[in-house]
Design an enzyme around this catalytic site. Structure first.
Site, PDB file in Angstrom:
ATOM      1  CD  GLU A 146      33.677  36.206  29.805  1.00 35.85           C
ATOM      2  OE1 GLU A 146      32.749  37.039  29.915  1.00 35.85           O
ATOM      3  OE2 GLU A 146      34.868  36.478  30.030  1.00 35.85           O
ATOM      4  CG  ASP A 293      38.373  39.740  38.328  1.00 33.77           C
ATOM      5  OD1 ASP A 293      38.000  38.557  38.365  1.00 33.77           O
ATOM      6  OD2 ASP A 293      38.428  40.393  37.269  1.00 33.77           O
ATOM      7  CD  GLU A 387      43.672  43.656  28.685  1.00 37.86           C
ATOM      8  OE1 GLU A 387      43.236  42.504  28.514  1.00 37.86           O
ATOM      9  OE2 GLU A 387      43.116  44.472  29.457  1.00 37.86           O
ATOM     10  CD  GLU A 405      36.888  45.683  34.189  1.00 41.82           C
ATOM     11  OE1 GLU A 405      36.238  44.656  33.936  1.00 41.82           O
ATOM     12  OE2 GLU A 405      37.480  46.344  33.292  1.00 41.82           O
ATOM     13  CB  THR A 491      31.037  41.003  37.997  1.00 40.14           C
ATOM     14  OG1 THR A 491      32.390  41.429  37.812  1.00 40.14           O
ATOM     15  CG2 THR A 491      30.694  39.924  36.966  1.00 40.14           C
TER      16      THR A 491
END
Length: 932
Positions: A146, A293, A387, A405, A491
């Site tokens: 993160e 991902d 989710e 996304e 991303t």
């Protein structure tokens, strides 16, 4: 782009490769002139596009200004309580808090978004604030992943646009690379995490003390997720190329090389979790969502930014495996890496919504359109993407933390096709955000998409990504202060300039630290696809792909999907599915026998399902039996979750909230059932006296015709309800007396009765945890008159409410009309408050679900048998009764979910089946504990 570009990837001229990428990935296939004129496409006017773009700007201003006013320099804004989230000062949210490092996360994450939205003056002020206020030397443990994508990426994105603006000559003339200096400082703070023999980083690092030292409080972890270790190369390589310091790119490359080495060689898939020391896969399920991902995303984008053919080669190898095993259009379902024909779960998580956008960059448009349309249908049903949701599109996990996304994929699909349909999709996203997530102090994450309740949370990625993609969706080229095609998106949607591909290329072509196996690339495409191939002179191309999916959510997956036709047009019949199993059906029992599964009736009334692999008719039948057992376990787990009584909503409808704040509430087992009343109960809130509501109310004039607010404790819930009902209250809210409790961190429960007949209680009663209850109490202190709506789900909040006079509770409390009741619940959690004692939570089972799905209900015997138990009450022996809660007919969706299985595969030796048995059982048990 009129034709396919020529030349081989990164081995050719870097400038040519950069140009080809711009045409494909960022200019994105100039087909818009063809599709925008498609008959019936409903092209959006330039004025409407501009209006929506301006609306995005206004929404961003609302979120950003509230963060700066109420939260900065804290990491995030808490939009319900209008204050900053400071780690350690709020109840822990577990791993979610690992993104917070006391470094003004939201401001750093938002830097380049300000420039994309043409807010250059605000950007200049923000950069000065970061330089002046942000401290990266805090004694705090943060997530390496993160921190890399949000903070390091944010600093690099800010530096990228800062030097661009400086070159233009109007803004940032004072800038001397301060953000890059901070990025380099942060990069060195992350490097200790890579101190492993494998090169895979530890998942966490202390910003001040690094690893392993007593002060660090980290460095003992053994596992990390694939995305966590494989989503570093863009930021680390950019840092190396900006600064000329190669060590960052070297470490990120080594981690990627190790992951590639450890892929499952037969399937070419990677698992979700890996041991950072041994390289063993800890979780062997594989998909394109949470945990994996961005690993795939960074392989493709690393090729573009760094010009190394190996990254494209690896991506193509993985992509071929994804399309072979995981992609079941329009679904993307996790599988086992060692048995990729075996689905690992029957639900999908929301993070996979990025994948259609990645497919666009790959040039594979058809499956991108299919999956995106399926996701859009789910959004239209629930307003937001839950989710997680099942293969038949029911809610699996109900939260929605305002993830970007889907907006990302919508943007890329619009740029690829020019189809105005995707502008309408973006318009829907804007409307839903304003209608359901907007609150006075920003935008609040959805606690439950079914009820519309909120969570006191606005993640930094909402500002960093959501508004960036939405604005770009509606912006024309002349609306931008720079050319977006000169940059690649990380991303986290941070901007890195493509000219980095030609700068400071210090890396050797081969990594000497790991053994590397070259693959035959003869089957790989090394050129940009021709737009005439993607859109073969058909202006209705995208619409023709979407059309069969229009009813995918409300009904089921269409049988017209190509893979379904391939699987079921001919060949053997698919195996029995757990959802369709009937214990009274002789044919089903015969199928079970063929799969090596038998039923055993126990003396205590339960029925066991037992599988012996060696008793199956063939190894393929044994594998089918194993999957049937897995499905039984998942079916039970799913039904248990669905059969819990859903949460209720407390919606604040008075000024200045106007229905925009919705709190998650627990229901009661007595009183008015809000699920049977369409309108709910609306009224002003009044605090009861005594506050605990455990004796006769001494201020009946204050609570009459109002909703009484009480504190939990000292008597039964039903007693509180009777006392306020006698005083004339039209409803009641019980607030938890446990300081700091919140629905964010504690499970909801039902308020139980007192063991007596509670038919005399007619008013609705709801329970709020302490944090949510304090939001109402704070509102009363500030505004005095606070009106709320008690309901099963939040009601529509349109802007007209703000211009209407407040309605009294009398007008609404008598307008209730019944609607259909939800399905009965088999399992519920009940809290009872015993008289004279402090409140306590008690677990109460009303009845068992069809399958006991505890992790120990599936066991191994001599490594040859698999056992699961079914409650006798749900497996009737009479011929006319089938297993409870099973549908009468097979769902086409379920058929689709297994349609990629090749029933003509070669039969494996039985020894091979038995050798993998323990691994399968371990994987199935792990699925029961899955968390995003």
């Amino acid at each position: 782009m009129s034709g396919a570009a020529s030349g081989e990837g990164g081995s050719g001229d870097p400038a040519a490769r950069w140009g080809r990428w711009k045409l494909l990935a960022l200019g994105l296939l100039s087909a818009s002139s063809v599709l925008a004129a498609a008959p019936g496409a409903g092209a959006m006017s330039r004025e409407e596009k501009r209006r929506l773009g301006n609306q995005v700007l206004e929404m961003f201003d609302h979120a950003y200004s509230n963060y700066m006013e109420h939260a900065y320099p804290a990491d995030e804004l808490m939009p319900l309580t209008c204050r900053g989230r400071v780690r350690g000062q709020e109840p822990s949210r577990g791993d979610v808090d690992d993104a917070l490092g006391k470094f003004s996360l939201t401001l750093i994450d938002t830097l380049d978004t300000l420039v994309v939205l043409n807010k250059t003056k605000e950007f200049e002020d923000a950069v000065k604030n970061v330089i002046k206020d942000v401290n990266l030397d805090n004694d705090i443990v943060v997530s390496v992943f993160e921190t890399n994508i949000r903070v390091l990426g944010g600093l690099l994105g800010g530096h990228s646009v800062a030097i661009m603006l400086k070159e233009k000559g109007e803004y940032m003339q004072w800038y001397s690379g301060e953000l890059l200096h901070m990025a380099k400082q942060l990069g060195y703070k992350l490097l200790p995490a890579f101190n492993t023999t494998s090169g895979l980083p530890y998942p966490r690092v202390n910003l001040k003390f690094g690893l392993r030292s007593p002060e660090a409080r980290t460095g003992t972890e053994t596992d990390t997720c694939t995305a966590c270790a494989g989503t570093l190369i863009l930021e680390f390589a950019a840092l190396s190329r900006f600064t000329g310091t190669s060590i960052f790119e070297e470490y990120a490359r080594k981690a990627l090389d190790f992951l590639w080495e450890k892929r499952q060689r037969n399937s070419n898939l990677v698992g979700v979790t890996i041991n950072i020391h041994t390289g063993d896969w800890v979780r062997k399920d594989s998909g394109v969502g949470a945990g994996i991902d961005s690993y795939y995303e960074y392989l493709l984008k690393a090729y573009v930014l760094l010009g190394d053919d190996r990254f494209l080669e690896r991506f193509n190898t993985h992509y071929d495996a994804i399309m072979r095993y995981i992609s079941q259009p329009p679904l993307l379902l996790d599988v086992h890496i060692h048995k990729p024909m075996l689905n690992a779960r029957t639900w999908m998580d929301s993070l996979l919504a990025f994948f259609p956008g990645l497919q666009v960059l790959k040039g594979d448009i058809r499956p991108a359109i299919e999956t995106h349309e399926m996701l859009y249908q789910v959004i239209k049903k629930h307003n937001f993407l839950p989710e997680a949701f099942t293969t038949d599109f029911r809610v699996h996990w109900a939260q929605h933390p305002l993830r970007p996304e889907f907006a990302e994929s919508t943007y890329f699909l619009y740029k690829a096709t020019g189809d105005p349909y995707y502008l309408e999709v973006g318009k829907t996203l804007i409307e839903n955000l304003n209608k359901y997530a907007r609150v006075p102090c920003g935008f609040a994450a959805m606690k439950d998409v079914r009820t519309g309740s909120h969570e006191d949370r606005m993640d930094s990625f909402f500002l960093a990504e959501m508004f960036k993609y939405l604005y770009l969706l509606f912006a024309d080229k002349e609306d931008m202060v720079f050319d977006i095609e000169d940059y690649i998106f990380t991303t986290e949607a941070h901007l890195l300039p493509l000219w980095l591909s030609t700068t400071n290329q210090t890396m050797s072509k081969k990594n000497t630290t790991t053994e590397y196996t070259e693959l035959d690339d003869s089957n790989f495409e090394w050129t940009c696809p021709n737009t005439q191939i993607l859109f073969p002179n058909d202006p209705m191309y995208a619409q023709s792909i979407r059309e069969p999916l229009k009813n995918v959510v409300d009904k089921s997956c269409p049988r017209g999907v190509a893979r379904v036709e391939e699987s079921f047009g001919s060949g053997p019949k698919p195996p029995l599915r757990a959802r369709d199993f009937m214990a009274s059906n002789a044919e089903h029992l015969e199928i079970l026998k063929k799969m090596g599964v038998s039923l055993i009736h126990l003396k205590d009334g339960r029925v066991q399902l037992v599988q012996h692999a060696i008793q199956a008719a063939s190894s393929l039948d044994a594998e089918d039996g194993l999957r049937f057992m897995q499905e039984m376990i998942e079916l039970s787990s799913q039904q248990q979750k669905e059969q819990q009584l859903p949460p209720r909503a407390v919606q604040i409808v008075s000024h200045p909230f106007f229905g925009r704040v919705v709190l998650t509430a627990g229901p009661a087992q007595f009183g008015m059932d809000l699920s049977k009343h369409n309108v709910g109960t609306r009224g002003f809130v009044a605090t009861s006296k005594p506050y605990n509501g455990c004796s006769e109310i001494t201020n009946p004039e204050a609570v009459k015709e109002k909703i009484a607010l009480m504190q939990r404790g000292q008597c039964m819930f039903a007693e509180k309800a009777r006392n306020i009902q006698k005083a004339g209250a039209i409803g009641g809210i019980v607030v938890d007396d446990n300081e700091g409790s919140s629905s964010d961190t504690a499970p909801l429960f039902q308020m139980a009765g007192d063991g007596k007949n509670t038919d005399d209680i007619k008013i609705p009663m709801l329970f709020l945890f302490n944090k949510e209850g304090n939001i109402i109490l704070d509102a009363i202190r500030e505004y005095e008159s606070v009106e709320v709506l008690l309901s099963d789900k939040a009601k529509d909040r349109d802007l007209e409410m703000e211009n209407m006079d407040q309605k009294s509770s009398e007008n609404d409390s008598h307008k209730q009309r019944p609607e259909e009741t939800s399905a009965s619940q088999d399992l519920s959690l009940v809290s009872q408050e015993p008289e004279g004692e402090e409140s306590s939570d008690v677990t109460h089972l009303d009845s068992l679900s069809p399958v006991d799905a505890d992790s120990d209900s599936i066991s191994i015997s001599n490594q040859e048998s698999c056992i699961t138990e079914i409650h006798e009450a749900n497996v009737q022996e009479t011929e006319s009764t089938e297993l409870d809660n099973q549908p009468q007919e097979q769902s086409p969706t379920e058929t689709d979910s297994s349609s990629n299985v090749n029933w003509d595969n070669k039969v494996q030796p039985m020894e091979s089946i038995l050798a993998d048995w323990n691994e399968d059982i371990e994987a199935f048990e792990m699925m029961e504990k899955d968390e995003l």
